[in-house]
Design a protein around this motif. Structure first.
Motif, short mmCIF file in Angstrom:
data_model
loop_
_atom_site.label_atom_id
_atom_site.label_comp_id
_atom_site.label_asym_id
_atom_site.label_seq_id
_atom_site.Cartn_x
_atom_site.Cartn_y
_atom_site.Cartn_z
N MET A 54 0.84 -1.18 0.00
CA MET A 54 0.00 0.00 0.00
C MET A 54 0.88 1.24 0.00
SD MET A 54 -3.07 -0.81 2.65
CE MET A 54 -4.44 -0.12 1.78
N THR A 55 0.40 2.24 -0.65
CA THR A 55 1.13 3.50 -0.71
C THR A 55 0.73 4.40 0.45
OG1 THR A 55 -0.55 4.67 -2.00
CG2 THR A 55 1.09 3.37 -3.24
N ALA A 56 1.50 5.45 0.63
CA ALA A 56 1.18 6.44 1.66
C ALA A 56 -0.21 7.02 1.41
CB ALA A 56 2.23 7.55 1.67
N LEU A 57 -0.53 7.25 0.16
CA LEU A 57 -1.84 7.80 -0.20
C LEU A 57 -2.97 6.86 0.20
CD1 LEU A 57 -3.26 10.18 -1.55
CD2 LEU A 57 -2.88 9.08 -3.75
N ASP A 58 -2.80 5.57 -0.06
CA ASP A 58 -3.81 4.58 0.33
C ASP A 58 -4.00 4.57 1.84
OD1 ASP A 58 -4.09 3.69 -2.34
OD2 ASP A 58 -2.49 2.21 -2.08
N LEU A 59 -2.90 4.55 2.57
CA LEU A 59 -2.98 4.49 4.03
C LEU A 59 -3.62 5.75 4.61
CD1 LEU A 59 0.50 2.88 4.75
CD2 LEU A 59 -1.74 1.77 4.87
N VAL A 60 -3.32 6.90 4.03
CA VAL A 60 -3.92 8.16 4.51
C VAL A 60 -5.42 8.17 4.24
CG1 VAL A 60 -4.02 10.66 4.09
CG2 VAL A 60 -1.82 9.53 4.44
N ARG A 61 -5.83 7.69 3.09
CA ARG A 61 -7.27 7.64 2.79
C ARG A 61 -8.01 6.77 3.81
NH1 ARG A 61 -6.17 7.25 -3.44
NH2 ARG A 61 -6.60 9.41 -4.04
N ILE A 62 -7.43 5.63 4.13
CA ILE A 62 -8.05 4.74 5.12
C ILE A 62 -8.11 5.42 6.48
CG2 ILE A 62 -7.77 2.58 6.40
CD1 ILE A 62 -6.56 1.43 3.75
N GLU A 63 -6.97 5.97 6.91
CA GLU A 63 -6.92 6.63 8.22
C GLU A 63 -7.86 7.83 8.28
OE1 GLU A 63 -6.12 7.14 12.11
OE2 GLU A 63 -5.48 5.44 10.88
N ALA A 64 -7.94 8.59 7.22
CA ALA A 64 -8.83 9.76 7.19
C ALA A 64 -10.28 9.35 7.42
CB ALA A 64 -8.69 10.50 5.87
N GLY A 65 -10.66 8.19 6.91
CA GLY A 65 -12.02 7.71 7.08
C GLY A 65 -12.36 7.27 8.49
N LEU A 66 -11.38 7.17 9.34
CA LEU A 66 -11.60 6.75 10.72
C LEU A 66 -11.92 7.90 11.66
CD1 LEU A 66 -8.74 4.11 11.03
CD2 LEU A 66 -11.17 3.69 10.62
N HIS A 67 -11.87 9.11 11.15
CA HIS A 67 -12.10 10.30 11.97
C HIS A 67 -13.26 11.12 11.41
CE1 HIS A 67 -8.27 9.58 14.01
NE2 HIS A 67 -7.83 9.24 12.82
N ASP A 68 -14.04 11.72 12.29
CA ASP A 68 -15.16 12.56 11.89
C ASP A 68 -14.65 13.99 11.76
OD1 ASP A 68 -17.53 13.84 11.38
OD2 ASP A 68 -18.51 13.23 13.25
N TRP A 69 -14.01 14.28 10.64
CA TRP A 69 -13.39 15.58 10.42
C TRP A 69 -14.40 16.71 10.44
CZ3 TRP A 69 -8.24 15.90 10.68
CH2 TRP A 69 -7.52 14.72 10.55
N ALA A 70 -15.62 16.44 10.02
CA ALA A 70 -16.65 17.48 10.00
C ALA A 70 -17.01 17.93 11.41
CB ALA A 70 -17.90 16.97 9.27
N ALA A 71 -16.83 17.04 12.38
CA ALA A 71 -17.16 17.36 13.77
C ALA A 71 -15.99 17.98 14.53
CB ALA A 71 -17.64 16.10 14.49
N ILE A 72 -14.83 18.03 13.90
CA ILE A 72 -13.64 18.58 14.55
C ILE A 72 -13.48 20.03 14.12
CG2 ILE A 72 -11.15 18.40 14.85
CD1 ILE A 72 -11.39 15.42 14.07
N GLU A 73 -13.38 20.92 15.10
CA GLU A 73 -13.18 22.33 14.78
C GLU A 73 -11.72 22.57 14.41
OE1 GLU A 73 -14.57 25.20 17.58
OE2 GLU A 73 -16.50 24.19 17.82
N CYS A 74 -11.54 23.30 13.33
CA CYS A 74 -10.20 23.60 12.84
C CYS A 74 -9.67 24.88 13.48
CB CYS A 74 -10.22 23.73 11.32
SG CYS A 74 -8.55 23.84 10.63
N GLY A 75 -8.37 25.04 13.42
CA GLY A 75 -7.75 26.26 13.93
C GLY A 75 -7.83 27.41 12.96
#
Length: 168
Positions: free
Chosen positions: A1-22
């Motif tokens: 797996m490439t870095a891109l593949d692993l990041v896509r999988i990891e990104a899907g494990l977090h609810d980014w929409a619910a996390i407030e950004c700086g």
């Protein structure tokens, strides 16, 4: 797996929409959804252009850690595990280091817990010594892990001459 593949999988494990950004960038004024999208975009293009801008003022503002810091550390570790080019690894190691040492001790501790999951990647980086910068970032990250003191000292004895002068 490439870095891109692993990041896509990891990104899907977090609810980014619910996390407030700086920052105030993105479709939802304070949503952190753009952080994984930006990393995926950068890794899908010319990864040598990765840098740290995708983290600065989003997961970290100066030395202050923001809400997306822990999830962002997970993304950085996932990307690192995909063995991207050495310049990209240096940027990812730097990001893990600064997120693990921010001023908010609780968030920094959680980021360090994420970073601990990749400990052997850091020793591999240190031993491979492809660039002084990447090896130094790996060394600094390991030095922040008290439980690695004895092992790091042993590696230091072997790889000391490869480290920058300030780490010898």
């Amino acid at each position: 797996m490439t870095a891109l593949d692993l990041v896509r999988i990891e990104a899907g494990l977090h609810d980014w929409a619910a996390i407030e950004c700086g920052c105030s960038w993105g479709p939802n004024r304070y949503s952190a959804e753009h952080i994984p999208l930006e990393l995926i975009r950068l890794l899908g293009g010319d990864p040598e252009e990765l840098g740290t801008d995708w983290v600065e003022n989003h997961a970290r503002i100066q030395s202050n850690l923001m809400d997306p810091a822990v999830a962002t550390a997970s993304l950085a570790l996932a990307a690192l595990a995909g063995r991207p080019p050495v310049g990209v690894r240096q940027d990812l190691l730097y990001i893990l280091g600064v997120l693990s040492a921010g001023e908010q001790e609780d968030i920094a501790g959680a980021c360090l817990d994420v970073a601990r999951q990749g400990v052997w990647l850091y020793y591999e980086e240190l031993a491979a010594f492809e660039t002084v910068g990447a090896s130094a970032e790996a060394y600094e990250l390991l030095a922040g892990m008290d439980e690695q003191a004895e092992r790091l000292a042993a590696y230091h004895r072997v790889y000391r001459d490869r480290l920058p002068h300030d780490l010898r």
